[in-house]
Write an enzyme that holds these catalytic residues in place. Structure first.
Site, PDB file in Angstrom:
ATOM      1  CD  GLU A  36      -2.652   0.936   2.686  1.00 30.95           C
ATOM      2  OE1 GLU A  36      -2.470   0.042   3.608  1.00 30.95           O
ATOM      3  OE2 GLU A  36      -3.564   1.863   3.045  1.00 30.95           O
TER       4      GLU A  36
ATOM      5  CE  LYS B 149      -7.299   1.176   3.500  1.00 26.40           C
ATOM      6  NZ  LYS B 149      -5.848   1.340   4.340  1.00 26.40           N
TER       7      LYS B 149
ATOM      8  CB  CYS C 104      -4.552  -2.201   4.427  1.00 29.11           C
ATOM      9  SG  CYS C 104      -3.519  -2.423   6.077  1.00 29.11           S
TER      10      CYS C 104
END
Lengths: 280, 277
Positions: free
Chosen positions: B45, B116, B152
């Site tokens: 990331e 995200k 994540c």
């Protein structure tokens, strides 16, 4: 959550590795030649010095022994030298008594009976010596504060708390003791009563009015958002004692923070000027 | 479409704010992975910039396509590899609206991006302060099959991986910047997401120390039965190659048939109750 001493148990090998990596990484990225720290012969500075030596090699760690007349203790000096020898640190001893006397004699409003104000001069004077070495020799100042002291504000603002990094600050005092034993610090250092040595006979647990074993569990509970009632009940303590520690924690935030100012402009230092602590 | 291929877990540390250096490291890893037969190379990331950026993010964010994407697109074309990397994406319609994005480039150039959806803003995390959340899952049809991207903290929410799988992804790529205190969660949840979706899951985490946060690495390729096929070292930069073989999905899906047994009517109840939480 059950507040027993087991909540403070950690994997000490992992903790050691993390702290060593942190020190090594920070020293490398900052471009400093090593570390300087005050070496009192107490458990916190001994542990920090040992971890620094394990991280970057003892010959890059400078331990300054800074005794003064009133609180001079031959055993502390001996302990500091013991750590230095075991972990291969470079050391220098400077008696700061003459400097302190100059302060006492030149401050027009100085009162010798005010032992706290006087004691804080000692912590801040040591800070000046340590930072001189840092500046002159391109070293980083490594603080030795632990989480019990940091949370209760049991330190001198701009004194012993002043440092560039503070590797054991996320460990309570009782955890530092365990880590000290794990990394092989001599037992007599790991088990001796804590003292900031601001005045003769000063003992941390006496002054705080609580044993570290209890204090650390109270602070652990507060850290985990537990209410005072629950902490007191679980530990079999009076709620007033828990509240007293909670009060110490809440009302000393000013000692741990960037300087407070009033919001006037677009971005304000210490408020919404949000930058990484380092940029490497 | 290829049934079987090699994937590289490129676990790197980043020099914060130094895109040139980070891109150089990405290039170096792609070349090394390619030599070992990898056709897909995955980076952590925000691998173009580093993770703890705070207000500096406004200087570092860029559009997709943009300068960093163009460089890495050319690298993908030149080496004939698929590459996944992360960067702060500046919306092309605004001047300071930023997404935490994962980008997929391949032998024919830019394939797509994922923004995200779940932005951690608690404890040491402050992502909602800086990022706008994404609203779409992302699945891309490639020569290596349908690849889904997540980032994540998305892995804590089974619906993101589920939706990605339901859109057809047989390989879910999760890029991450997870500090060591979260290791146990990720080691459990990445396996769970692979099992419950009978899919491959490639998890690639950051290493290094940024502002006292120590990223634990431990990247892994997990098979559809939850087995960790290959794993990188903890805490150190590493490059490990694993193999995805989609044929392995069939026997698992047959006798551990979560997708067959899905109950869509429960999703309505989920929505209804989540709104009342």
């Amino acid at each position: 959550m059950e507040l027993t001493s087991s909540v403070l148990d950690l994997n000490w090998s992992e903790v050691e590795t993390k702290i060593r990596s942190f020190i090594k990484d920070y020293v490398k990225k900052s471009g400093a030649k090593g570390i300087v720290l005050g070496l009192s012969g107490g458990i916190d500075s001994s542990t920090t010095a040992a971890l620094s030596a394990l991280a970057i090699d003892g010959n890059k760690v400078f331990g300054l022994l800074l005794p003064e007349q009133e609180t001079y203790n031959a055993q502390d000096i001996e302990h500091a030298k013991l750590v230095a020898e075991k972990f291969g640190l470079k050391t220098q001893m400077i008696d700061i008594t003459p400097t302190l006397k100059t302060f006492y004699n030149t401050i027009p409003i100085f009162e010798t009976a005010d032992k706290l104000c006087k004691g804080n001069i000692k912590a801040r004077t040591r800070m000046i010596y340590i930072y001189y070495y840092a500046n002159k020799l391109n070293l980083l100042v490594c603080g030795s504060s632990n989480k019990s002291e940091a949370m209760t504000g049991y330190f001198t603002k701009w004194g012993d708390f002043a440092a560039d990094i503070s590797p054991i600050m996320d460990l309570f005092k009782t955890q530092v003791r365990k880590l000290a034993q794990h990394i092989g610090l001599p037992k007599e250092i790991a088990t001796k009563p804590a003292s900031p040595k601001l005045w003769p006979g000063q003992l941390a647990e006496e002054e705080l009015g609580i044993k570290y074993e209890t204090l650390d569990l109270i602070l652990y509970g507060l850290e985990h958002f537990m209410k005072s009632e629950e902490i007191a009940k679980q530990l079999g303590l009076k709620k007033e004692l828990v509240d007293k520690m909670k009060h110490r924690w809440l009302y000393t935030e000013h000692k741990r923070r960037m300087l407070l100012t009033t919001k006037i402009e677009y971005r304000t230092v210490g408020k919404d000027f949000r930058l990484p602590s380092t940029f490497y | 479409m290829r049934e079987k291929f090699k994937v590289a877990l490129a676990q790197i540390s980043c020099k914060r704010g130094d895109k040139t250096e980070n891109i150089r490291k990405i290039e170096d890893n792609v070349v090394r992975a390619k030599k070992q037969g990898a056709e897909l190379v995955i980076f952590p990331e925000l691998s173009v910039t580093g993770y703890v950026l705070r207000d500096q993010i406004y200087e570092l964010a860029e559009t997709i396509p943009g300068q960093a994407t163009n460089i890495l697109e050319k690298l993908a074309v030149k080496t004939g590899t698929y590459i996944v990397f992360g960067l702060p994406e500046l919306s092309d319609k605004t001047q300071a609206t930023i997404y935490n994005a994962a980008v997929l480039v391949g032998p024919d150039g830019l394939i797509g991006k994922y923004r995200k959806m779940y932005l951690p803003t608690h404890s040491v995390f402050e992502e909602k302060r800086y990022f706008r959340p994404g609203y779409q899952t992302a699945v891309f049809e490639t020569e290596l099959g349908k690849i889904g991207l997540i980032i994540c903290y998305d892995v804590f929410f089974p619906e993101v991986s589920r939706l990605t799988r339901l859109k057809g992804a047989q390989l879910i790529v999760c890029i991450s910047a997870s500090p060591a205190t979260r290791r146990a969660f990720f080691e459990t949840l990445t396996v769970a997401r692979a099992i419950e979706n009978t899919a491959f899951l490639a998890y690639v985490n950051l290493v290094g120390i940024e502002d006292g946060l120590q990223f634990w690495g431990g990247s892994r390729l997990i098979g559809p039965n939850g087995r960790v096929l290959v794993k990188t070292k903890y805490d150190k930069e590493d490059l490990v190659i694993g193999e995805v073989n989609y044929a392995d999905i069939r026997p698992i899906e047959t006798f551990v048939p979560m997708l067959k047994d899905l109950r869509p009517e429960l999703f309505d109840k989920l929505k209804e109750n989540a709104e009342k939480l």
